[in-house]
Motif scaffolding. Sequence first.
Motif, PDB file in Angstrom:
ATOM      1  N   SER A 100      17.422  54.404  21.045  1.00  0.00           N
ATOM      2  CA  SER A 100      18.255  54.276  22.243  1.00  0.00           C
ATOM      3  C   SER A 100      19.283  53.178  21.983  1.00  0.00           C
ATOM      4  N   MET A 101      20.210  53.050  22.893  1.00  0.00           N
ATOM      5  CA  MET A 101      21.289  52.079  22.724  1.00  0.00           C
ATOM      6  C   MET A 101      20.886  50.715  23.281  1.00  0.00           C
ATOM      7  N   TYR A 102      19.735  50.233  22.881  1.00  0.00           N
ATOM      8  CA  TYR A 102      19.249  48.910  23.279  1.00  0.00           C
ATOM      9  C   TYR A 102      18.966  48.094  22.028  1.00  0.00           C
ATOM     10  N   LEU A 103      19.148  46.793  22.137  1.00  0.00           N
ATOM     11  CA  LEU A 103      18.852  45.899  21.029  1.00  0.00           C
ATOM     12  C   LEU A 103      17.363  45.598  20.988  1.00  0.00           C
ATOM     13  N   PRO A 104      16.805  45.374  19.793  1.00  0.00           N
ATOM     14  CA  PRO A 104      15.394  44.996  19.721  1.00  0.00           C
ATOM     15  C   PRO A 104      15.170  43.617  20.353  1.00  0.00           C
ATOM     16  N   PRO A 105      14.018  43.378  20.941  1.00  0.00           N
ATOM     17  CA  PRO A 105      13.737  42.085  21.575  1.00  0.00           C
ATOM     18  C   PRO A 105      13.867  40.901  20.619  1.00  0.00           C
TER      19      PRO A 105
END
Length: 105
Positions: free
Chosen positions: A69-74
């Motif tokens: 998905s278009m989210y950065l890793p924590p």
Amino acid sequence: MNAKFLNVIHFIPDIFIGSRVAIGALVYDNGNISFLPHPKEPCQRCLGTSGVTLVSLVLRDLKAATFKSMYLPPSCGPQVVLASGIDIPSLADAIDWTKKLLAEV
């Protein structure tokens, strides 16, 4: 129709000042998500030793990540953010177009 867009990834060295440094981009091309690092890594003169070290660690994590998905890793932490999405022209090669854009940022 092939959906193509990108989100530039910014490092924020000082959250109180709010300045941003582009360090790469997430590219969405017809269901596939790729990470492209900025062609030039930030220099120590711009970010200081701790900033350059943090950016290198974040880039290492981003290069190793698998994006679904278009989210950065924590692991990127709060000082790394995604900018608003930018549409890529439908006839353009998404990776080449993004490389040219990052070279200008």
